[in-house]
Design a protein around this motif. Structure first.
Motif, PDB file in Angstrom:
ATOM      1  N   SER A 176      34.774  34.477 -32.048  1.00 34.24           N
ATOM      2  CA  SER A 176      33.670  33.718 -31.456  1.00 34.24           C
ATOM      3  C   SER A 176      34.183  32.513 -30.691  1.00 34.24           C
ATOM      4  CB  SER A 176      32.700  33.272 -32.552  1.00 34.24           C
ATOM      5  OG  SER A 176      33.370  32.495 -33.531  1.00 34.24           O
ATOM      6  N   SER A 177      35.243  31.865 -31.215  1.00 36.06           N
ATOM      7  CA  SER A 177      35.803  30.703 -30.532  1.00 36.06           C
ATOM      8  C   SER A 177      36.446  31.102 -29.206  1.00 36.06           C
ATOM      9  CB  SER A 177      36.844  30.020 -31.424  1.00 36.06           C
ATOM     10  OG  SER A 177      37.463  28.949 -30.748  1.00 36.06           O
ATOM     11  N   LEU A 178      37.276  32.137 -29.239  1.00 36.20           N
ATOM     12  CA  LEU A 178      37.927  32.596 -28.011  1.00 36.20           C
ATOM     13  C   LEU A 178      36.904  33.119 -27.009  1.00 36.20           C
ATOM     14  CD1 LEU A 178      41.037  34.461 -29.483  1.00 36.20           C
ATOM     15  CD2 LEU A 178      41.076  32.398 -28.097  1.00 36.20           C
ATOM     16  N   GLY A 179      35.910  33.858 -27.517  1.00 33.85           N
ATOM     17  CA  GLY A 179      34.887  34.401 -26.637  1.00 33.85           C
ATOM     18  C   GLY A 179      34.097  33.326 -25.920  1.00 33.85           C
ATOM     19  N   SER A 180      33.654  32.312 -26.699  1.00 31.99           N
ATOM     20  CA  SER A 180      32.876  31.232 -26.094  1.00 31.99           C
ATOM     21  C   SER A 180      33.724  30.395 -25.140  1.00 31.99           C
ATOM     22  CB  SER A 180      32.286  30.338 -27.188  1.00 31.99           C
ATOM     23  OG  SER A 180      33.316  29.745 -27.976  1.00 31.99           O
ATOM     24  N   THR A 181      35.015  30.213 -25.478  1.00 33.52           N
ATOM     25  CA  THR A 181      35.907  29.441 -24.602  1.00 33.52           C
ATOM     26  C   THR A 181      36.146  30.169 -23.279  1.00 33.52           C
ATOM     27  OG1 THR A 181      37.032  28.460 -26.516  1.00 33.52           O
ATOM     28  CG2 THR A 181      38.188  28.389 -24.403  1.00 33.52           C
ATOM     29  N   ALA A 213      45.049  22.770 -23.063  1.00 40.88           N
ATOM     30  CA  ALA A 213      46.328  22.476 -23.717  1.00 40.88           C
ATOM     31  C   ALA A 213      46.123  22.149 -25.192  1.00 40.88           C
ATOM     32  CB  ALA A 213      47.023  21.313 -23.005  1.00 40.88           C
ATOM     33  N   LEU A 214      45.127  21.313 -25.480  1.00 43.77           N
ATOM     34  CA  LEU A 214      44.817  20.940 -26.861  1.00 43.77           C
ATOM     35  C   LEU A 214      44.339  22.149 -27.653  1.00 43.77           C
ATOM     36  CD1 LEU A 214      44.547  18.721 -28.974  1.00 43.77           C
ATOM     37  CD2 LEU A 214      42.252  18.249 -28.103  1.00 43.77           C
ATOM     38  N   TYR A 215      43.500  22.966 -27.029  1.00 43.68           N
ATOM     39  CA  TYR A 215      42.964  24.168 -27.681  1.00 43.68           C
ATOM     40  C   TYR A 215      44.090  25.140 -28.030  1.00 43.68           C
ATOM     41  CZ  TYR A 215      39.962  28.243 -28.470  1.00 43.68           C
ATOM     42  OH  TYR A 215      39.335  29.338 -29.017  1.00 43.68           O
ATOM     43  N   LEU A 216      45.043  25.309 -27.107  1.00 44.65           N
ATOM     44  CA  LEU A 216      46.163  26.217 -27.349  1.00 44.65           C
ATOM     45  C   LEU A 216      47.065  25.707 -28.467  1.00 44.65           C
ATOM     46  CD1 LEU A 216      47.151  27.244 -23.701  1.00 44.65           C
ATOM     47  CD2 LEU A 216      46.031  28.657 -25.440  1.00 44.65           C
TER      48      LEU A 216
END
Length: 283
Positions: A176-181, A213-216
């Motif tokens: 869900s996090s990757l999808g929404s991002t 960058a922060l998310y990765l």
């Protein structure tokens, strides 16, 4: 099986293996990072709460992230600091304290991925509950702090249900996090391509680059921690990854989401200028 003379409510926490010559540098680095996390995130939260012009959904989301960072850092970092100068044989934590620490660790991770508080509290509560129900035959936690995997590894019972739910929990959380991002970035990219405003496009690119960058960093640290938990010979690398996810994002969130937003930056500058003028008038 571990030492049978120990109370069932007291666990041995292995923690970080820091050599004596590096104890002080590691301690002060963690301490400075903790102070910075607390000051920056609490300061941003207070600023947003006090300024009515910032009472908007976007800024309330920043406030939510800052509160979550403070809770997560407070649950983990002071415990790490207290154990740096403690011999590995004397690093104890109560079982209840371990459960609470694991709960707040996973709550912090889930909320950092912008899950609603009510949803993630239920999901994490069920995750930890599955581990608490197990009987315990071990006393040693081989991680610098407690998480769900550390809890169910204390048991000699079957952990099949824990693994199934844990896998589903991870898939839902990350998916869900990757999808929404991805969806968000696709919409931003479309908006930038159809817009002729170069200033807005440049700002969007700058904000998105730092956020990505922060998310990765958070995703790589989190996935590394989960993966390395499964391999005993990579335990030390897993410890470093687990600490990075609790230190780096909380330290950078207030800077990236705070200072890069023009309205918040202006409020901070105005506040410092006001204090400077007041100080000069007093003298």
């Amino acid at each position: 099986m571990e030492n049978q003379t120990w109370s069932g409510d007291v666990l041995l926490l292995e923690g970080l293996k820091v050599t004596p010559q590096y104890s002080f540098p590691v301690f002060f680095l963690l301490l400075l990072l903790y102070i910075f996390i607390m000051v920056s995130n609490i300061g941003l939260t207070v600023l947003i709460c006090m300024e009515r012009s910032l009472h908007q959904p976007m800024y309330l989301l920043f406030c939510n992230l800052s509160i979550n960072d403070v809770l997560g850092a407070t649950a983990i970092i002071p415990h790490l600091l207290s154990n740096i100068f403690t011999a590995s044989a004397n690093r104890y934590i109560s079982y209840i304290g371990c459960v609470i620490q694991a709960f707040f660790f996973h709550l912090h991770i889930g909320t950092s991925l912008v899950f609603a508080w009510a949803v993630i509290i239920f999901m994490v509560g069920f995750l930890i509950g599955l581990s608490v129900r197990l009987s315990r035959c071990r006393r040693k936690i081989s991680y610098p702090f407690c998480d769900n995997a550390s809890l169910f590894k204390l048991s000699c019972d079957s952990i099949l249900i824990n693994n199934i739910y844990g896998l589903g929990y991870t898939v839902v959380l990350l998916g869900s996090s990757l999808g929404s991002t991805v969806l968000t970035y696709v919409k931003i990219a479309i908006a930038c391509l159809t817009s002729k405003n170069r200033v807005l496009n440049r700002r969007a690119l700058q904000t998105c680059t730092t956020h990505l960058a922060l998310y990765l960093i958070m995703m790589v640290s989190g996935l590394s921690s989960v993966a390395l938990h499964r391999f005993a010979y990579l335990a030390e690398q897993g410890k470093v990854a687990s600490i990075l996810i609790m230190v780096v994002p909380p330290a950078l969130n207030a800077v990236i989401y705070g200072l890069q937003i023009k309205q918040i930056r202006q409020k901070i500058v105005a506040l410092f200028n006001k204090n400077k003028v007041t100080s000069m008038e007093m003298h």
